[in-house]
Scaffold this motif. Structure first.
Motif, PDB file in Angstrom:
ATOM      1  N   GLY A 183      -1.644  -1.916  58.376  1.00 36.27           N
ATOM      2  CA  GLY A 183      -0.510  -2.218  57.516  1.00 36.27           C
ATOM      3  C   GLY A 183       0.551  -3.041  58.245  1.00 36.27           C
ATOM      4  N   GLY A 184       1.553  -3.482  57.484  1.00 36.25           N
ATOM      5  CA  GLY A 184       2.633  -4.246  58.090  1.00 36.25           C
ATOM      6  C   GLY A 184       3.422  -5.020  57.066  1.00 36.25           C
ATOM      7  N   LEU A 185       4.251  -5.912  57.571  1.00 35.85           N
ATOM      8  CA  LEU A 185       5.087  -6.766  56.725  1.00 35.85           C
ATOM      9  C   LEU A 185       4.389  -8.112  56.542  1.00 35.85           C
ATOM     10  N   VAL A 186       4.299  -8.550  55.302  1.00 31.27           N
ATOM     11  CA  VAL A 186       3.651  -9.829  55.012  1.00 31.27           C
ATOM     12  C   VAL A 186       4.406 -10.512  53.884  1.00 31.27           C
ATOM     13  N   GLN A 187       4.417 -11.827  53.904  1.00 29.86           N
ATOM     14  CA  GLN A 187       5.098 -12.582  52.852  1.00 29.86           C
ATOM     15  C   GLN A 187       4.233 -12.639  51.598  1.00 29.86           C
ATOM     16  N   LEU A 229      -3.677  -9.270  54.322  1.00 29.20           N
ATOM     17  CA  LEU A 229      -3.767  -8.192  55.308  1.00 29.20           C
ATOM     18  C   LEU A 229      -5.131  -7.550  55.166  1.00 29.20           C
ATOM     19  N   ARG A 230      -5.598  -6.956  56.263  1.00 18.28           N
ATOM     20  CA  ARG A 230      -6.839  -6.201  56.231  1.00 18.28           C
ATOM     21  C   ARG A 230      -6.563  -4.808  56.755  1.00 18.28           C
ATOM     22  N   LEU A 231      -6.821  -3.825  55.899  1.00 20.72           N
ATOM     23  CA  LEU A 231      -6.673  -2.429  56.286  1.00 20.72           C
ATOM     24  C   LEU A 231      -8.013  -1.871  56.740  1.00 20.72           C
ATOM     25  N   SER A 232      -7.946  -0.948  57.689  1.00 20.65           N
ATOM     26  CA  SER A 232      -9.147  -0.273  58.181  1.00 20.65           C
ATOM     27  C   SER A 232      -8.971   1.227  58.074  1.00 20.65           C
ATOM     28  N   CYS A 233     -10.067   1.921  57.834  1.00 22.42           N
ATOM     29  CA  CYS A 233     -10.064   3.380  57.799  1.00 22.42           C
ATOM     30  C   CYS A 233     -11.277   3.864  58.578  1.00 22.42           C
ATOM     31  N   ALA A 234     -11.020   4.687  59.589  1.00 20.95           N
ATOM     32  CA  ALA A 234     -12.094   5.255  60.398  1.00 20.95           C
ATOM     33  C   ALA A 234     -12.271   6.723  60.047  1.00 20.95           C
ATOM     34  N   ALA A 235     -13.495   7.105  59.731  1.00 21.42           N
ATOM     35  CA  ALA A 235     -13.812   8.491  59.390  1.00 21.42           C
ATOM     36  C   ALA A 235     -14.537   9.156  60.550  1.00 21.42           C
ATOM     37  N   SER A 236     -14.214  10.416  60.784  1.00 25.07           N
ATOM     38  CA  SER A 236     -14.913  11.207  61.801  1.00 25.07           C
ATOM     39  C   SER A 236     -15.039  12.638  61.308  1.00 25.07           C
ATOM     40  N   TYR A 273      -0.553   2.862  51.746  1.00 28.46           N
ATOM     41  CA  TYR A 273      -1.972   2.850  51.401  1.00 28.46           C
ATOM     42  C   TYR A 273      -2.673   3.989  52.134  1.00 28.46           C
ATOM     43  N   TYR A 274      -3.395   4.781  51.355  1.00 25.81           N
ATOM     44  CA  TYR A 274      -4.074   5.959  51.883  1.00 25.81           C
ATOM     45  C   TYR A 274      -5.587   5.797  51.760  1.00 25.81           C
ATOM     46  N   CYS A 275      -6.282   6.194  52.787  1.00 24.79           N
ATOM     47  CA  CYS A 275      -7.732   6.286  52.739  1.00 24.79           C
ATOM     48  C   CYS A 275      -8.114   7.659  52.205  1.00 24.79           C
ATOM     49  N   ARG A 276      -9.112   7.686  51.351  1.00 21.51           N
ATOM     50  CA  ARG A 276      -9.593   8.951  50.809  1.00 21.51           C
ATOM     51  C   ARG A 276     -11.106   9.029  50.943  1.00 21.51           C
ATOM     52  N   ALA A 277     -11.605  10.205  51.297  1.00 22.35           N
ATOM     53  CA  ALA A 277     -13.044  10.459  51.330  1.00 22.35           C
ATOM     54  C   ALA A 277     -13.329  11.743  50.570  1.00 22.35           C
ATOM     55  N   ASP A 278     -14.396  11.724  49.790  1.00 18.74           N
ATOM     56  CA  ASP A 278     -14.805  12.891  49.014  1.00 18.74           C
ATOM     57  C   ASP A 278     -15.995  13.522  49.706  1.00 18.74           C
ATOM     58  N   GLY A 323      -1.855   7.568  55.901  1.00 23.00           N
ATOM     59  CA  GLY A 323      -1.327   6.385  55.229  1.00 23.00           C
ATOM     60  C   GLY A 323      -0.831   5.305  56.175  1.00 23.00           C
ATOM     61  N   THR A 324      -0.827   4.085  55.660  1.00 25.60           N
ATOM     62  CA  THR A 324      -0.288   2.949  56.397  1.00 25.60           C
ATOM     63  C   THR A 324       0.546   2.117  55.420  1.00 25.60           C
ATOM     64  N   LEU A 325       1.725   1.707  55.865  1.00 24.55           N
ATOM     65  CA  LEU A 325       2.671   1.022  54.977  1.00 24.55           C
ATOM     66  C   LEU A 325       2.373  -0.469  54.901  1.00 24.55           C
ATOM     67  N   VAL A 326       2.289  -0.962  53.675  1.00 29.18           N
ATOM     68  CA  VAL A 326       2.180  -2.401  53.414  1.00 29.18           C
ATOM     69  C   VAL A 326       3.450  -2.829  52.701  1.00 29.18           C
ATOM     70  N   ASN A 327       4.163  -3.779  53.294  1.00 27.29           N
ATOM     71  CA  ASN A 327       5.427  -4.258  52.739  1.00 27.29           C
ATOM     72  C   ASN A 327       5.293  -5.762  52.488  1.00 27.29           C
ATOM     73  N   VAL A 328       5.292  -6.132  51.213  1.00 26.59           N
ATOM     74  CA  VAL A 328       5.169  -7.545  50.844  1.00 26.59           C
ATOM     75  C   VAL A 328       6.542  -8.044  50.451  1.00 26.59           C
ATOM     76  N   SER A 329       7.106  -8.864  51.307  1.00 27.32           N
ATOM     77  CA  SER A 329       8.484  -9.303  51.092  1.00 27.32           C
ATOM     78  C   SER A 329       8.730 -10.618  51.811  1.00 27.32           C
ATOM     79  N   SER A 330       9.606 -11.433  51.215  1.00 29.20           N
ATOM     80  CA  SER A 330       9.997 -12.679  51.864  1.00 29.20           C
ATOM     81  C   SER A 330      11.281 -12.495  52.669  1.00 29.20           C
TER      82      SER A 330
END
Length: 121
Positions: free
Chosen positions: A9-13, A18-25, A95-100, A114-121
């Motif tokens: 996540g992060g700040l983007v215009q 952006l590319r989010l990743s989720c690692a499961a263990s 943004y939250y990753c979910r696994a069932d 969760g990871t924060l995505v902020n879309v702002s100029s």
């Protein structure tokens, strides 16, 4: 138990990517579905994109054509990604990753922090 850790996540215009990743263990053998939800300030958590049973994908109408979910289960990796293009201010959310996890006839829902995505100029 399944542990999920998100990153990317992060700040983007507006219009950016952006590319989010989720690692499961943990008990990854139990996972039947996995994907992404998001929660904007003052709103309920909502589905973004999920891999469901049988390798089908399910996208929210608001992200179709802009977001792509993918995964990598090779070489003991258990990763799910969310490529987000043409981002809009209304995509701003945690943004939250979910696994069932299925255990016989019962299901448990696991969430990352969760990871924060902020879309702002």
């Amino acid at each position: 138990q399944v542990r999920l850790v998100e990153s990317g996540g992060g700040l983007v215009q507006p219009g950016g990517s952006l590319r989010l990743s989720c690692a499961a263990s943990g008990s990854i053998f139990s996972i039947n579905a996995m994907g992404w939800y998001r929660q904007a300030p003052g709103k309920e958590r909502e589905l973004v994109a999920m891999f469901t049973s049988g390798d089908s994908t399910n996208y929210s109408d608001s992200v179709k054509g802009r977001f792509t979910i993918s995964r990598d289960n090779a070489n003991a990796k258990n990763m799910v990604y969310l490529q987000m293009n043409s981002l809009k201010p209304e995509d701003t959310a945690v943004y939250y990753c979910r696994a069932d996890g299925w255990y016989g006839s019962t299901v448990e829902y696991y969430w990352g922090k969760g990871t924060l995505v902020n879309v702002s100029s």
